[in-house]
Scaffold this active site. Structure first.
Site: not given
Ligand code: PAF
Length: 286
Positions: A37, A149
């Site tokens: 993140h 991902k």
């Protein structure tokens, strides 16, 4: 860093940001932040003037019996990390703020959501597309950053943005990995010591693809899936949900031998105990 918990407060904040003609970069998350993140925030900071992160565990994208209740949450730690990463604002709504009444309007993207996680998690991508649409309307970003991902999620959101003319750019960003290759994920904390030891088999299998394709120039999608399966099954606790080789972003079976395909993705979802991990590798012709 501003923390905004209501749509009204965020709107007031946005008025100030936009009055300075600043561009808004957006990093939507479900919290329990990790370096992946942080890397999205770093990219957003490099490309836009004002970075907004959202933290919201979206009930709509979890099916019955999935991990909505036990999904890891730590607001204090998340806010410290968001500030450290350099986010300018965090939008942190409650479920009642996002869904004040029963939801009767949802967004669903057909085709792209029928395989991979869409097949294993019915309703998941409609939950994602619905909350991301709402967040885009509220946050009004110029650019939105998503990790690869979740490659299927990126394809679904890009399609939704194209189809519904959202005035923003979707920016896919590379997967961040632990030193042994395991893709970073908030769900990695669920893994037992033994499962954590075995989980990097996913990365090692995906990394083996280049060697296998050199050995076997006529490798097909089905042959590659078989090799990936065999290698992943060498980990005693690996319970395969899917191993699939598809076109990307169309997510259709690859007809020709892989060497001739322009772009394909090898995507895997594997359970270790109760923890379902996903990973993938995208191959693009230069
Ligand atoms: O990738 C996630 O964390 C979530 O699916 C998202 C995009 C924040 C929507 O809830």
């Amino acid at each position: 860093m501003k923390v905004l918990r209501t749509i009204g407060d965020y709107k007031l904040h946005l008025q100030q940001v936009k009055s300075g003609s600043r561009t808004v970069g957006f990093v939507p998350t479900m919290g329990y932040l990790h370096e992946g993140h942080m890397s999205l925030v770093a990219r957003a900071k490099a490309e836009t003037d004002h970075v907004v992160m959202s933290i919201f565990v979206n009930p709509l994208q979890f099916g019955p019996g999935e991990d909505f209740e036990r999904y890891p949450r730590d607001e204090e730690r998340d806010l410290a990390l968001a500030s450290q990463a350099g986010a300018d604002a965090v939008f942190l709504p409650s479920a009642a703020e996002m869904y004040p009444s029963a939801v009767k309007t949802t967004v669903s993207v057909s085709g792209l959501t029928e395989r991979l996680c869409g097949a294993s998690r019915p309703g998941h991508f409609s939950g994602v597309a619905t909350v991301v649409s709402k967040l885009f309307h509220i946050v009004q970003p110029d650019r939105a950053y998503f990790g690869m991902k979740d490659a299927q999620q990126v394809a679904v959101i890009q399609q939704m943005v194209n189809d519904l003319n959202f005035p923003l750019a979707v920016v896919p960003c590379p997967t961040l990995r632990e030193s042994d290759g395991l893709a970073m994920s908030s769900r990695n904390v669920y893994l037992s010591r033994e499962e954590r030891k075995q989980a990097p088999v996913l990365y090692r299998a995906l990394q083996s693809i280049d060697g296998w394709m050199n050995e076997e120039p006529h490798m097909t999608g089905a042959m590659l899936e078989e090799r990936l399966r065999r290698m992943i099954e060498s980990a005693p606790d690996a319970d395969i949900d899917y191993v699939q080789v598809l076109t990307y972003p169309g997510l259709e079976p690859v007809e020709a031998p892989l060497g001739a395909a322009d772009t394909f993705i090898a995507a895997v979802a594997v359970k270790f105990g109760n923890t379902r991990l996903i990973d993938n590798r995208l191959f693009q012709k230069q």
